[in-house]
Design an enzyme around this catalytic site. Structure first.
Site, PDB file in Angstrom:
ATOM      1  N   GLN A 264      23.725  89.337  77.713  1.00 33.46           N
ATOM      2  CA  GLN A 264      23.101  88.171  78.353  1.00 33.46           C
ATOM      3  C   GLN A 264      22.297  87.416  77.302  1.00 33.46           C
ATOM      4  O   GLN A 264      21.252  87.891  76.866  1.00 33.46           O
ATOM      5  CB  GLN A 264      22.193  88.628  79.509  1.00 33.46           C
ATOM      6  N   ASP A 296      17.193  82.216  88.743  1.00 32.26           N
ATOM      7  CA  ASP A 296      16.988  83.580  88.267  1.00 32.26           C
ATOM      8  C   ASP A 296      16.205  83.624  86.962  1.00 32.26           C
ATOM      9  O   ASP A 296      16.472  82.848  86.039  1.00 32.26           O
ATOM     10  CB  ASP A 296      18.369  84.228  88.047  1.00 32.26           C
ATOM     11  N   GLU A 338      12.683  82.816  91.045  1.00 35.18           N
ATOM     12  CA  GLU A 338      12.626  84.270  90.929  1.00 35.18           C
ATOM     13  C   GLU A 338      11.666  84.577  89.787  1.00 35.18           C
ATOM     14  O   GLU A 338      12.037  84.597  88.613  1.00 35.18           O
ATOM     15  CB  GLU A 338      14.000  84.882  90.654  1.00 35.18           C
TER      16      GLU A 338
HETATM   17  C1  GLC Z   1      16.683  88.955  87.806  1.00 37.55           C
HETATM   18  C2  GLC Z   1      17.600  89.732  88.714  1.00 37.55           C
HETATM   19  C3  GLC Z   1      17.940  91.042  88.075  1.00 37.55           C
HETATM   20  C4  GLC Z   1      18.588  90.791  86.742  1.00 37.55           C
HETATM   21  C5  GLC Z   1      17.737  89.870  85.869  1.00 37.55           C
HETATM   22  C6  GLC Z   1      18.504  89.340  84.708  1.00 37.55           C
HETATM   23  O1  GLC Z   1      15.472  89.576  87.631  1.00 37.55           O
HETATM   24  O2  GLC Z   1      17.008  89.898  89.964  1.00 37.55           O
HETATM   25  O3  GLC Z   1      18.776  91.805  88.895  1.00 37.55           O
HETATM   26  O4  GLC Z   1      18.780  92.007  86.069  1.00 37.55           O
HETATM   27  O5  GLC Z   1      17.296  88.728  86.586  1.00 37.55           O
HETATM   28  O6  GLC Z   1      19.425  88.362  85.115  1.00 37.55           O
END
Ligand code: GLC
Length: 663
Positions: A264, A296, A338
């Site tokens: 990522q 996110d 989030e």
């Molecule tokens: C957020 C998601 C989690 C994920 C992270 C990276 O915190 O809820 O599940 O691992 O983002 O995308």
């Protein structure tokens, strides 16, 4: 042209210039956009331009390409506005007339993995009656855009934002689903991963191939100098399976910023092209009928040396700029941040200070969730009461997402200062919670697993389903009927708080049936390292079929949950705009809070966090404006509540939502 009058001179000049550039483009769309559509667009542009332009300028004005970057945004807005379906434009109008739609007490949500719940997007459509029967109208489907192959962090490593995960269905299936949801007054929320892409995203592929334009989309470094400097103050999100925040790629000869997993790659928001690309995805998804974008990992979007690279002021500038532009094209869409951060940082995501009314409408009330579990283990509500009393009220036009469990671990975001204020040691309390919920602590009712234990800081987080953490798994294993009863009460107690504390409550899939931990992840190569899969079970439809049989556990829980939802939906004091004040009750086991709605009056919620009966003095009711005929509206028959000798009794784990009946 009212709004122009309020603009600062520099903003007004920029606005006039921006609008002039757009007018011919709008007119060229006269086939798709009638005069009324065009007028609406220009009115919204004028209304929201300053909200967009000012943070955008603060972020990017120093760059030589600022004007070019700015000019590229207009055509994008028009293109997506022209592509917006009539039905969605109608929704936009409805929402603008009812901007508080998501604050209504009738809003109740649920969270589902498409594959685990129903196999595919079409499967979700087939199971809509189940969600309606439960009483839900806000459906959060976990990441469903095309992920990278293999490990993908539960779908949070997206390689194509314009395609759905082919295993779940097509974009046409998604559109059909949103249309059906809309027809049933239900709204779809989906995840938009804004902080990073999969390393297989086309941008990342081109960066890897050495194209400078795409290298600028990410944060890459030729040597360890800067990564080392950043690491000094950076925490690790996944210390066990993804230690460090940077990854070296020999084929590139570079280090890449990877906050989460190696696969990522964090995006570089100092580059306005990245801003524009992400905006394109937002508008694209809005036009597919998505009504809530869950952004996110937003706290991580901007990095600053010497900090933990979370919650930087620029993150709020970015969110405000995105917010304003999406409002111009698709005002029916709202944002959910989030941001699982400390209480003092959390509220800013709902827009505070200069961002008031201009940022996200929704954010997760992570503090409430953590404190509920903390109180359930300690049987005391002091820390929860103290901490929540420090939390500012949600800004007008925004609200919390309240929840008991989600797909992620529970991080013990308990502030040391708050703990000290109630005579606790924050570090020791967090250690206690890990021991308690992993079942190690003597007498613990819980069955959870510690997630990402960090031996240096001794920090750990917690995985597990609500039912298992609340004692159901152990009670069933021990065949202990008393404990079973207590576990059911604990689950309902937690849900009673999130249904009434303020915000949109979310039910995590399976909690309504008392679903337990799923240990099968240990046998799955792609899941075994990540015990968050412990609480990501598949929907057992056989169990769900028992939901009308009140002799079964699933049936008891489902019907209770359904009743609580019904009770919430008819209780106007639970509208999100009604204030909430957390109160000190004269009993350390009883959590008390007052909801006050100017039109509908007061509701006093009481929740007993211990397995002993508890009493409180009637003076708590009287002081909070409740006297005479009191009834409990958490029960469908609203039973009257009796006060004996000036005291009110709460059974083990009982909760009450008290209102004063009209004389
Ligand atoms: C957020 C998601 C989690 C994920 C992270 C990276 O915190 O809820 O599940 O691992 O983002 O995308």
């Amino acid at each position: 042209m009212q709004n122009m009058a309020y603009m600062r001179p520099a903003t007004r000049t920029a606005f006039c210039h921006f609008r002039e550039g757009l007018e011919p483009l709008l007119q060229a769309q006269s086939q798709t956009l009638n005069t009324r559509d065009q007028d609406l667009f220009l009115i919204r542009l004028e209304r929201y331009f300053a909200d967009f332009y000012e943070p955008f300028a603060r972020l990017y004005q120093a760059r030589p390409d600022f004007e070019t970057q700015l000019a590229k945004l207009g055509p994008l807005l028009i293109e997506h506005y022209a592509n917006r379906a009539e039905s969605l434009k109608k929704l936009d109008l409805e929402r603008q007339l009812t901007p508080e739609w998501f604050q209504h007490e009738t809003m109740v949500g649920g969270i589902y993995y498409v594959d685990l719940f129903a196999g595919t997007l079409r499967g979700v459509r087939q199971h809509l009656p189940y969600l309606q029967e439960l009483g839900l109208n806000y459906i959060h489907l976990m990441p469903l855009l095309k992920p990278r192959p293999g490990l993908n962090d539960g779908g949070y490593a997206v390689m194509d934002y314009c395609q759905t995960n082919p295993e779940l269905g097509t974009m046409a299936d998604l559109e059909a689903l949103t249309a059906e949801l809309r027809a049933n007054n239900m709204s779809l929320c989906i995840d938009l991963v804004v902080n990073h892409t999969a390393k297989e995203h086309e941008w990342a592929n081109r960066a890897r191939a050495g194209e400078q334009e795409y290298l600028d989309y990410y944060l890459t470094f030729d040597d360890r100098t800067l990564p080392d400097a950043y690491e000094k103050t950076l925490p690790e999100v996944f210390p066990e399976f993804a230690p460090g925040n940077f990854t070296y790629y020999p084929e590139m000869g570079k280090w890449v910023w990877t906050t989460f997993n190696e696969f990522q790659w964090d995006l570089n928001y100092t580059n306005p092209t990245v801003f524009r690309e992400m905006l394109t995805y937002m508008l694209f998804l809005a036009n597919k009928g998505v009504e809530i974008l869950r952004l996110d990992a937003v706290p991580f979007m901007w990095k600053r040396l010497g900090t933990n690279c979370q919650n930087q002021p620029e993150v709020h500038e970015l969110l405000q700029a995105f917010r304003a532009l999406v409002r111009i094209v698709a005002p029916g869409v709202i944002f959910k941040a989030e941001a699982i951060v400390a209480p003092q940082d959390l509220i800013s995501y709902l827009g505070t200070g200069q961002h008031t009314g201009k940022e996200c409408e929704l954010a997760y009330n992570n503090s409430l969730m953590v404190l509920l579990w903390s109180s359930l283990a300690s049987r005391k509500v002091n820390l929860m009461t103290h901490t929540l009393r420090q939390m500012p009220a949600t800004p007008i036009g925004t609200t919390w997402i309240t929840y008991v469990r989600l797909h992620d671990d529970i991080g013990w975001a308990i502030d040391d200062e708050n703990a000290a204020a109630v005579g606790e040691n924050g570090f020791l309390h967090r250690q206690f919670l890990n021991q308690y919920y992993s079942g190690e602590f003597p007498g613990s009712f819980s069955r959870g697993e510690i997630f990402q234990f960090n031996p240096t800081t001794r920090d750990g987080r917690m995985s597990g389903m609500t039912a298992s953490l609340a004692g159901l798994e152990k009670a069933l294993a021990d065949k202990d009927p008393t404990e079973l009863e207590m576990a059911i009460r604990r689950i309902l107690l937690l849900y009673s708080v999130i249904f009434s504390y303020g915000g949109i409550p979310l039910i995590y899939m399976g909690d309504e049936l008392g679903l337990l931990n799923d240990y099968s992840y240990r046998q799955n190569l792609h899941k075994a390292d990540d015990n968050r899969w412990l609480h990501r079970p598949a929907m057992p439809w056989v169990l769900a079929a028992q939901r009308h049989n009140l002799d079964t556990l699933a049936g008891r829980l489902f019907s209770k949950m359904q009743q609580l939802i019904k009770a919430r939906c008819r209780t106007s004091q639970l509208h999100s705009a009604a204030s909430v004040a957390t109160l000190w009750a004269d009993n350390p086991h009883i959590f008390a809070y007052l909801r006050y709605h100017p039109a509908y009056g007061r509701l006093l919620a009481l929740a007993n966090f211990s397995e002993q009966p508890q009493i409180i003095s009637n003076s708590l009711l009287v002081e909070n404006g409740l006297s005479g005929h009191i009834c409990d509206v958490s029960q469908l028959d609203c039973p009257p509540v009796a006060v004996y000798n000036g005291q009110l009794l709460l059974e083990p784990y009982q909760f009450r939502w008290l209102i004063q009946k009209e004389a």
